[in-house]
Write an enzyme that holds these catalytic residues in place. Structure first.
Site, PDB file in Angstrom:
ATOM      1  N   GLU A 146     -37.242 -48.339 -12.230  1.00  0.00           N
ATOM      2  CA  GLU A 146     -38.393 -48.444 -11.060  1.00  0.00           C
ATOM      3  C   GLU A 146     -38.909 -46.938 -10.593  1.00  0.00           C
ATOM      4  O   GLU A 146     -39.534 -47.267  -9.847  1.00  0.00           O
ATOM      5  CB  GLU A 146     -38.476 -49.899 -10.792  1.00  0.00           C
ATOM      6  CG  GLU A 146     -37.032 -49.637  -9.743  1.00  0.00           C
ATOM      7  CD  GLU A 146     -35.752 -50.213 -10.262  1.00  0.00           C
ATOM      8  OE1 GLU A 146     -35.619 -50.230 -11.559  1.00  0.00           O
ATOM      9  OE2 GLU A 146     -34.879 -50.962  -9.874  1.00  0.00           O
ATOM     10  N   PHE A 154     -32.713 -43.559 -13.288  1.00  0.00           N
ATOM     11  CA  PHE A 154     -33.373 -42.783 -13.011  1.00  0.00           C
ATOM     12  C   PHE A 154     -32.712 -40.671 -12.936  1.00  0.00           C
ATOM     13  O   PHE A 154     -34.273 -40.760 -12.890  1.00  0.00           O
ATOM     14  CB  PHE A 154     -33.457 -43.320 -11.557  1.00  0.00           C
ATOM     15  CG  PHE A 154     -32.165 -42.790 -10.331  1.00  0.00           C
ATOM     16  CD1 PHE A 154     -32.377 -41.628  -9.966  1.00  0.00           C
ATOM     17  CD2 PHE A 154     -30.951 -43.332  -9.765  1.00  0.00           C
ATOM     18  CE1 PHE A 154     -31.521 -40.849  -9.149  1.00  0.00           C
ATOM     19  CE2 PHE A 154     -30.304 -42.931  -9.394  1.00  0.00           C
ATOM     20  CZ  PHE A 154     -30.082 -41.188  -9.103  1.00  0.00           C
ATOM     21  N   LYS A 200     -38.018 -50.246 -20.916  1.00  0.00           N
ATOM     22  CA  LYS A 200     -37.897 -50.589 -19.491  1.00  0.00           C
ATOM     23  C   LYS A 200     -37.339 -49.438 -18.373  1.00  0.00           C
ATOM     24  O   LYS A 200     -36.067 -48.914 -18.376  1.00  0.00           O
ATOM     25  CB  LYS A 200     -36.890 -52.319 -19.314  1.00  0.00           C
ATOM     26  CG  LYS A 200     -37.202 -51.942 -17.297  1.00  0.00           C
ATOM     27  CD  LYS A 200     -36.656 -53.054 -16.834  1.00  0.00           C
ATOM     28  CE  LYS A 200     -35.670 -51.715 -16.674  1.00  0.00           C
ATOM     29  NZ  LYS A 200     -36.603 -50.924 -14.890  1.00  0.00           N
ATOM     30  N   GLU A 258     -17.919 -43.475  -7.687  1.00  0.00           N
ATOM     31  CA  GLU A 258     -19.196 -42.900  -8.332  1.00  0.00           C
ATOM     32  C   GLU A 258     -19.694 -42.525  -6.912  1.00  0.00           C
ATOM     33  O   GLU A 258     -20.446 -43.784  -6.423  1.00  0.00           O
ATOM     34  CB  GLU A 258     -19.920 -43.741  -9.061  1.00  0.00           C
ATOM     35  CG  GLU A 258     -20.550 -42.388  -9.440  1.00  0.00           C
ATOM     36  CD  GLU A 258     -21.529 -43.086 -10.623  1.00  0.00           C
ATOM     37  OE1 GLU A 258     -21.738 -44.389 -10.938  1.00  0.00           O
ATOM     38  OE2 GLU A 258     -22.156 -42.439 -11.304  1.00  0.00           O
ATOM     39  N   CYS A 279     -24.102 -38.348 -15.031  1.00  0.00           N
ATOM     40  CA  CYS A 279     -22.489 -38.667 -15.038  1.00  0.00           C
ATOM     41  C   CYS A 279     -21.390 -38.004 -15.883  1.00  0.00           C
ATOM     42  O   CYS A 279     -20.938 -38.214 -15.574  1.00  0.00           O
ATOM     43  CB  CYS A 279     -23.220 -39.963 -16.069  1.00  0.00           C
ATOM     44  SG  CYS A 279     -23.645 -39.377 -17.592  1.00  0.00           S
ATOM     45  N   SER A 289     -25.904 -47.370 -13.783  1.00  0.00           N
ATOM     46  CA  SER A 289     -24.015 -47.905 -12.878  1.00  0.00           C
ATOM     47  C   SER A 289     -23.162 -48.759 -14.141  1.00  0.00           C
ATOM     48  O   SER A 289     -23.228 -49.741 -14.426  1.00  0.00           O
ATOM     49  CB  SER A 289     -24.089 -48.107 -11.987  1.00  0.00           C
ATOM     50  OG  SER A 289     -24.856 -49.800 -11.516  1.00  0.00           O
TER      51      SER A 289
HETATM   52  P1  NAD Z   1     -28.459 -48.693 -12.342  1.00  0.00           P
HETATM   53  O1  NAD Z   1     -27.197 -49.364 -12.638  1.00  0.00           O
HETATM   54  O2  NAD Z   1     -29.003 -48.619 -11.193  1.00  0.00           O
HETATM   55  O3  NAD Z   1     -29.885 -49.159 -12.899  1.00  0.00           O
HETATM   56  C1  NAD Z   1     -30.499 -48.299 -14.440  1.00  0.00           C
HETATM   57  C2  NAD Z   1     -30.961 -49.984 -15.000  1.00  0.00           C
HETATM   58  O4  NAD Z   1     -31.044 -51.266 -14.642  1.00  0.00           O
HETATM   59  C3  NAD Z   1     -32.281 -49.713 -14.308  1.00  0.00           C
HETATM   60  O5  NAD Z   1     -33.278 -49.759 -14.887  1.00  0.00           O
HETATM   61  C4  NAD Z   1     -32.473 -51.112 -13.111  1.00  0.00           C
HETATM   62  O6  NAD Z   1     -34.173 -52.007 -13.248  1.00  0.00           O
HETATM   63  C5  NAD Z   1     -31.733 -52.030 -14.215  1.00  0.00           C
HETATM   64  N1  NAD Z   1     -31.050 -52.889 -12.560  1.00  0.00           N
HETATM   65  C6  NAD Z   1     -30.351 -52.165 -11.434  1.00  0.00           C
HETATM   66  N2  NAD Z   1     -29.948 -53.836 -11.010  1.00  0.00           N
HETATM   67  C7  NAD Z   1     -29.897 -54.614 -12.452  1.00  0.00           C
HETATM   68  C8  NAD Z   1     -29.304 -55.641 -12.234  1.00  0.00           C
HETATM   69  N3  NAD Z   1     -28.752 -56.361 -11.371  1.00  0.00           N
HETATM   70  N4  NAD Z   1     -29.219 -56.771 -13.164  1.00  0.00           N
HETATM   71  C9  NAD Z   1     -30.504 -55.587 -14.418  1.00  0.00           C
HETATM   72  N5  NAD Z   1     -30.579 -54.589 -13.964  1.00  0.00           N
HETATM   73  C10 NAD Z   1     -30.827 -53.878 -12.549  1.00  0.00           C
HETATM   74  O7  NAD Z   1     -28.711 -47.363 -11.964  1.00  0.00           O
HETATM   75  P2  NAD Z   1     -29.247 -45.808 -11.767  1.00  0.00           P
HETATM   76  O8  NAD Z   1     -29.246 -45.470 -10.088  1.00  0.00           O
HETATM   77  O9  NAD Z   1     -30.562 -45.771 -12.049  1.00  0.00           O
HETATM   78  O10 NAD Z   1     -28.844 -44.733 -12.786  1.00  0.00           O
HETATM   79  C11 NAD Z   1     -27.922 -44.155 -11.752  1.00  0.00           C
HETATM   80  C12 NAD Z   1     -26.350 -44.704 -12.749  1.00  0.00           C
HETATM   81  O11 NAD Z   1     -26.571 -44.447 -13.919  1.00  0.00           O
HETATM   82  C13 NAD Z   1     -25.250 -43.759 -12.079  1.00  0.00           C
HETATM   83  O12 NAD Z   1     -23.853 -44.481 -12.050  1.00  0.00           O
HETATM   84  C14 NAD Z   1     -25.084 -43.114 -13.253  1.00  0.00           C
HETATM   85  O13 NAD Z   1     -23.109 -42.277 -13.496  1.00  0.00           O
HETATM   86  C15 NAD Z   1     -25.189 -44.079 -14.812  1.00  0.00           C
HETATM   87  N6  NAD Z   1     -25.390 -42.743 -15.462  1.00  0.00           N
HETATM   88  C16 NAD Z   1     -24.628 -42.643 -17.125  1.00  0.00           C
HETATM   89  C17 NAD Z   1     -24.698 -42.198 -18.017  1.00  0.00           C
HETATM   90  C18 NAD Z   1     -23.478 -42.174 -18.874  1.00  0.00           C
HETATM   91  O14 NAD Z   1     -24.354 -41.096 -20.289  1.00  0.00           O
HETATM   92  N7  NAD Z   1     -22.754 -42.836 -19.032  1.00  0.00           N
HETATM   93  C19 NAD Z   1     -25.562 -41.142 -18.014  1.00  0.00           C
HETATM   94  C20 NAD Z   1     -27.352 -41.384 -16.869  1.00  0.00           C
HETATM   95  C21 NAD Z   1     -26.824 -42.252 -15.640  1.00  0.00           C
END
Ligand code: NAD
Length: 496
Positions: A175, A149, A172, A380, A280, A225
């Site tokens: 959401e 997000f 994708k 985190e 991140c 994450s």
């Molecule tokens: P998230 O992991 O909750 O969601 C990321 C994506 O995965 C979304 O599209 C979501 O719909 C999907 N998703 C969520 N749970 C899932 C599951 N159990 N199985 C399959 N798909 C699933 O992350 P978020 O809260 O949207 O974003 C924040 C996180 O992203 C933080 O941990 C941040 O550090 C990380 N991030 C990392 C980078 C990088 O370059 N390493 C960059 C931006 C954000």
């Protein structure tokens, strides 16, 4: 109320969506749209549209693909104000942060549009008697893009590298923040990408499962994450797909006794609290040398108090809301627990509010003096809860950094070149900052962390992206040409 749709084969299509979530503005609580969840059949239809389009898209000459990307780039630039406003509305970051994100994101298209250069192969003539060897780059098929997000423009735009190199894309979006992606895909349609080259599927983990396992998906690029990165990497790679999974982070900033605080305090505060600490690359934990501890902490608290919490659209606001009520409650709980376990709350944002926006998810800048073994230090927390601790020297700081489960970035503030060089070499992370709090690689450098911050081998962006989205096909050739004829027209031609 606007109900969002999938985009496949050049058409926007309703989603049956037995389940849905509201897309809300985190500063106001206003519902912006309804995001339905696609079924497995609907997800497969999107993948099939992308697979069908791949057959002809892969044959489109590389400079033509680049032309489309450049046209797309211009449309993104022309729509910058509109896109920034959408980012701010759905994500909460300030308008200036949204513009910054977009500027960085558009640079991805700059690099992706260099496909005529980056798609070059290589050849060695006469590797054997009359034998040449070469490799050519070929696209692989359908790539899935699963976005978080917090960067609703930047991460989905990874797709431009995939399509520039001749693949087709299924995006994708998160959401929580799908509106920016949807608008960017409308612009891709306007730029003239053929139907099926760029597609959108709405959903959450069920859709991700299908993307990771469907036989017509060649590869998965995930950002989110660490927990989900691990799930996605395991699923996609056990389904024999290429996968790069960028995970979470818990970054350390080391402040040494030679820090030039006047020069670096701005980037330190931005690293700690910029984008409401929902990035991140944010600095999460400060490791401060004992001799400067009081001065550094006082300065940080003073500057952090000057941040203006509020709706990111309002002028003067420098700190937006966190993404959801659940996220806010999670942060409050983390600080409460840290306090009960002996942490000292030096700056407390738990009860922050914005009078004009009572429905917003507000959390003020927070600083906790905590033990480096505590829960709040080691995990985190995606919001403006930051920790600080004292260290005696660079080695003590490095032992904390290198023991972390995460390995995204580490930063040192020092004016001592030898210390900086030592830190650069010894920090076991993917990105190092030296007097730069947010060492985020721009489009032209690869990005990725270590340990739970990144699963995969080829990083995102730049030449790693080109390698990820292409396969190097090796061709070994020899030709049975009668060289005596060549010698007869050119006496200088040497016969074997
Ligand atoms: P998230 O992991 O909750 O969601 C990321 C994506 O995965 C979304 O599209 C979501 O719909 C999907 N998703 C969520 N749970 C899932 C599951 N159990 N199985 C399959 N798909 C699933 O992350 P978020 O809260 O949207 O974003 C924040 C996180 O992203 C933080 O941990 C941040 O550090 C990380 N991030 C990392 C980078 C990088 O370059 N390493 C960059 C931006 C954000």
């Amino acid at each position: 109320m606007r109900i969002l749709q999938n985009y496949l084969g050049g058409e926007w299509r309703d989603v049956s969506g037995a389940q849905s979530v509201d897309v809300t503005n985190p500063a106001t609580g206003e519902v912006l749209a309804i995001h339905p969840m696609s079924s497995e059949v609907e997800t497969s239809e999107v993948i099939s549209a992308a697979a069908e389009a791949f057959r002809s898209w892969r044959r489109v000459p590389v400079p033509k693909r680049a032309d489309l990307l450049l046209r797309y780039r211009q449309l993104l630039i022309d729509a910058s104000d509109e896109l920034s406003a959408i980012i701010t509305a759905e994500n909460g970051k300030t308008l200036s942060e949204a513009r910054g994100e977009l500027m960085r994101a558009i640079q991805y298209v700059d690099h992706a549009a260099a496909a005529p250069e980056t798609m070059k192969g290589a050849v060695t003539a006469n590797i054997g008697d009359g034998v040449d060897i070469e490799y050519i780059r070929e696209p692989l098929g359908v790539f899935a893009f699963i976005a978080p997000f917090n960067f609703p423009a930047m991460i989905p735009l990874y797709f431009t590298w995939a399509v520039g190199t001749g693949n087709t894309a299924v995006i994708k979006p998160s959401e929580l923040c799908p509106l920016t992606s949807i608008r960017m895909v409308e612009l891709a349609e306007q730029a003239g990408f053929p139907p099926g080259v760029v597609n959108v599927v709405l959903g959450a983990h069920d859709v991700v499962d299908t993307l990771c396992t469907h036989p017509d998906v060649a590869g998965v690029s995930f950002v989110g994450s660490s927990k989900v990165a691990g799930i996605v990497y395991a699923k996609a790679s056990s389904s024999l797909k290429r996968c790069q999974a960028q995970g979470g982070a818990n970054n350390h900033l080391v402040v040494t006794n030679t820090v030039s605080l006047e020069r670096t305090i701005g980037n330190m505060i931005s690293s700690l609290y910029g984008n409401a600490s929902q990035r991140c690359f944010a600095g999460s934990n400060l490791l401060v040398y004992r001799s400067v501890y009081e001065r550094v902490v006082e300065t940080i608290i003073d500057k952090a108090r000057g941040l203006v919490l509020g709706d990111g659209r309002d002028p003067g606001v420098t700190l937006g809301p966190v993404i959801s009520e659940a996220s806010r409650a999670h942060l409050v709980d983390a600080v409460n627990r840290a306090e009960s376990e002996g942490g000292q709350v030096l700056l407390d944002g738990r009860s922050a509010s914005v009078a004009a926006r009572p429905e917003g998810h507000w959390f003020g800048p927070t600083l906790v003096r905590a033990d480096t073994s505590s829960d709040i230090w080691r995990n985190e927390f995606f919001g403006p809860v930051r920790c600080v601790s004292v260290v005696e020297d660079v080695d003590e700081a490095l032992s904390v950094i290198n023991a972390s489960e995460f390995g995204h970035t580490a930063v040192i503030y020092t004016e001592n070149g030898g210390e900086a060089q030592y830190f650069r070499n010894a920090a076991d992370v993917g990105q190092v900052g030296i007097n730069v709090g947010t060492p985020a690689p721009i489009a032209f450098y690869p990005v990725g962390g270590r340990r739970s911050s990144f699963y995969g081998s080829l990083r995102g962006r730049a030449e790693d992206a080109v390698d990820f989205y292409t396969d190097k096909k090796v061709v070994v050739s020899t030709w049975h040409f009668d060289a005596t004829r060549a010698a007869s027209v050119d006496p200088a031609f040497e016969l074997k």
